[in-house]
Design a protein around this motif. Structure first.
Motif, short mmCIF file in Angstrom:
data_model
loop_
_atom_site.label_atom_id
_atom_site.label_comp_id
_atom_site.label_asym_id
_atom_site.label_seq_id
_atom_site.Cartn_x
_atom_site.Cartn_y
_atom_site.Cartn_z
N LYS A 1 0.83 -1.22 0.00
CA LYS A 1 0.00 0.00 0.00
C LYS A 1 0.86 1.27 0.00
O LYS A 1 0.59 2.23 0.69
CB LYS A 1 -0.98 0.00 1.18
N GLN A 2 1.88 1.23 -0.85
CA GLN A 2 2.74 2.39 -1.05
C GLN A 2 2.31 3.20 -2.27
O GLN A 2 2.70 4.35 -2.40
CB GLN A 2 4.20 1.93 -1.24
N HIS A 3 1.54 2.57 -3.17
CA HIS A 3 1.20 3.21 -4.44
C HIS A 3 -0.21 2.86 -4.90
O HIS A 3 -0.76 1.82 -4.54
CB HIS A 3 2.19 2.80 -5.53
N TYR A 4 -0.73 3.72 -5.75
CA TYR A 4 -1.97 3.46 -6.48
C TYR A 4 -1.65 2.55 -7.66
O TYR A 4 -0.51 2.49 -8.14
CB TYR A 4 -2.54 4.76 -7.03
N VAL A 5 -2.67 1.90 -8.19
CA VAL A 5 -2.49 1.04 -9.37
C VAL A 5 -1.95 1.85 -10.54
O VAL A 5 -1.06 1.38 -11.27
CB VAL A 5 -3.83 0.36 -9.75
N VAL A 6 -2.43 3.08 -10.74
CA VAL A 6 -2.00 3.90 -11.88
C VAL A 6 -0.51 4.23 -11.82
O VAL A 6 0.12 4.51 -12.85
CB VAL A 6 -2.85 5.19 -11.96
N ASP A 7 0.09 4.17 -10.64
CA ASP A 7 1.51 4.47 -10.50
C ASP A 7 2.39 3.40 -11.13
O ASP A 7 3.54 3.67 -11.49
CB ASP A 7 1.90 4.61 -9.02
N LEU A 8 1.85 2.19 -11.26
CA LEU A 8 2.66 1.08 -11.77
C LEU A 8 2.92 1.14 -13.27
O LEU A 8 4.09 1.13 -13.68
CB LEU A 8 2.02 -0.25 -11.39
N PRO A 9 1.88 1.22 -14.14
CA PRO A 9 2.19 1.31 -15.57
C PRO A 9 2.99 2.55 -15.93
O PRO A 9 3.84 2.52 -16.82
CB PRO A 9 0.82 1.30 -16.25
N SER A 10 2.74 3.65 -15.21
CA SER A 10 3.52 4.86 -15.49
C SER A 10 4.98 4.66 -15.08
O SER A 10 5.90 5.08 -15.78
CB SER A 10 2.91 6.08 -14.77
N GLY A 11 5.21 3.98 -13.95
CA GLY A 11 6.58 3.68 -13.53
C GLY A 11 7.28 2.73 -14.48
O GLY A 11 8.45 2.91 -14.81
N ILE A 12 6.54 1.71 -14.95
CA ILE A 12 7.12 0.78 -15.93
C ILE A 12 7.49 1.53 -17.21
O ILE A 12 8.57 1.32 -17.77
CB ILE A 12 6.14 -0.38 -16.23
N ALA A 13 6.61 2.41 -17.67
CA ALA A 13 6.88 3.18 -18.89
C ALA A 13 8.14 4.03 -18.74
O ALA A 13 8.98 4.08 -19.65
CB ALA A 13 5.68 4.06 -19.24
N VAL A 14 8.29 4.67 -17.59
CA VAL A 14 9.49 5.50 -17.35
C VAL A 14 10.73 4.62 -17.34
O VAL A 14 11.76 4.95 -17.95
CB VAL A 14 9.35 6.27 -16.02
N GLY A 15 10.65 3.47 -16.67
CA GLY A 15 11.81 2.58 -16.58
C GLY A 15 12.22 2.01 -17.92
O GLY A 15 13.40 1.99 -18.28
N VAL A 16 11.23 1.56 -18.70
CA VAL A 16 11.51 0.98 -20.02
C VAL A 16 12.04 2.05 -20.96
O VAL A 16 13.00 1.82 -21.71
CB VAL A 16 10.25 0.29 -20.59
N PHE A 17 11.43 3.24 -20.93
CA PHE A 17 11.91 4.33 -21.78
C PHE A 17 13.35 4.69 -21.45
O PHE A 17 14.18 4.85 -22.36
CB PHE A 17 11.02 5.56 -21.59
N SER A 18 13.69 4.78 -20.18
CA SER A 18 15.06 5.14 -19.76
C SER A 18 16.05 4.07 -20.19
O SER A 18 17.14 4.39 -20.67
CB SER A 18 15.11 5.34 -18.24
N TRP A 19 15.68 2.81 -20.02
CA TRP A 19 16.54 1.71 -20.47
C TRP A 19 16.75 1.79 -21.98
O TRP A 19 17.88 1.66 -22.46
CB TRP A 19 15.90 0.37 -20.09
N TRP A 20 15.67 2.02 -22.73
CA TRP A 20 15.75 2.05 -24.19
C TRP A 20 16.64 3.21 -24.66
O TRP A 20 17.49 3.02 -25.55
CB TRP A 20 14.35 2.17 -24.77
N VAL A 21 16.46 4.38 -24.08
CA VAL A 21 17.26 5.55 -24.47
C VAL A 21 18.75 5.27 -24.23
O VAL A 21 19.59 5.54 -25.09
CB VAL A 21 16.82 6.81 -23.70
N CYS A 22 19.07 4.72 -23.07
CA CYS A 22 20.49 4.48 -22.76
C CYS A 22 21.04 3.31 -23.55
O CYS A 22 22.23 3.30 -23.89
CB CYS A 22 20.66 4.26 -21.26
N ARG A 23 20.22 2.34 -23.86
CA ARG A 23 20.66 1.20 -24.68
C ARG A 23 21.00 1.69 -26.09
O ARG A 23 21.98 1.26 -26.70
CB ARG A 23 19.55 0.16 -24.75
N ARG A 24 20.18 2.58 -26.61
CA ARG A 24 20.41 3.12 -27.96
C ARG A 24 21.51 4.17 -27.98
O ARG A 24 22.25 4.27 -28.96
CB ARG A 24 19.11 3.74 -28.49
N GLY A 25 21.59 4.97 -26.92
CA GLY A 25 22.47 6.12 -26.93
C GLY A 25 23.89 5.87 -26.46
O GLY A 25 24.79 6.66 -26.75
N ILE A 26 24.11 4.79 -25.72
CA ILE A 26 25.47 4.52 -25.20
C ILE A 26 25.99 3.25 -25.83
O ILE A 26 25.41 2.18 -25.65
CB ILE A 26 25.43 4.39 -23.65
#
Length: 196
Positions: free
Chosen positions: A171-196
């Motif tokens: 009970k640290q987060h709302y359900v909506v916090d999860l897909p948004s967090g996953i999107a941020v994490g995947v986007f950050s991984w993708w940017v650094c995978r492509r950029g470095i």
């Protein structure tokens, strides 16, 4: 090893600093989001705090397994980028969670003491997107990318998935916090995978 531990400490220090600064509510007051039927349906399972709290140690293990400087840079910057994106939301669109709806059981167990320590050290603000989830996915995907054995590659992803689920059961987060967090994490991984 010392250099890897130092980078782990620097990475953790940067994440905690930005997270703490946004808790000062520089631009707006945190507001509650409506609890959905799914939020209400997920049970409160205090013992899952032990899974929720593994991020620090998982990051250390990942840092100790980094094979070269390029993967080290990807790991460092994917985690920092994910945290930075979350801070923008925390600063300009702060949210908070109604923890009072889920009081801790009145027992003197090690788990409940650990949970109480977390709640006293960390206010319920900075919910959307879940930085815990964003960091778990940016770390997990980067980590899985440099593991050599085929059977070990799914483990960081399974860990990130477990941490994601535990943000709800603690009970640290709302359900909506999860897909948004996953999107941020995947986007950050993708940017650094492509950029470095």
């Amino acid at each position: 090893v010392a250099k890897r531990i130092l980078l782990w400490l620097i990475c953790g220090g940067v994440m905690i600093s930005g997270y703490g600064l946004t808790k000062l509510e520089p631009f707006d007051v945190p507001r509650f989001l409506p609890l959905t039927s799914l939020d209400l349906a997920v049970p409160f399972l205090p013992w899952t705090i032990w899974i929720y709290g593994t991020a620090t140690w998982a990051a250390l293990i990942a840092w100790l397994q980094v094979p070269d400087k390029w993967e080290g840079r990807r790991l460092f910057f994917s985690v920092i980028l994910a945290a930075s994106i979350c801070w923008i939301f925390f600063a300009f669109f702060p949210t908070t969670y109604p923890r009072e709806l889920y009081p801790l059981p009145n027992t003197d167990s090690w788990t409940i003491r650990e949970f109480a320590d977390l709640r006293s050290a960390d206010t319920p603000a900075n919910c959307f997107p879940s930085q815990h989830v964003a960091l778990a996915w940016s770390l997990g995907l980067t980590w899985a990318g440099f593991l050599k054995r085929w059977w070990s590659r799914p483990l960081p992803i399974l860990w990130a998935l477990a941490v994601t689920v535990c943000t709800l059961t603690t009970k640290q987060h709302y359900v909506v916090d999860l897909p948004s967090g996953i999107a941020v994490g995947v986007f950050s991984w993708w940017v650094c995978r492509r950029g470095i």
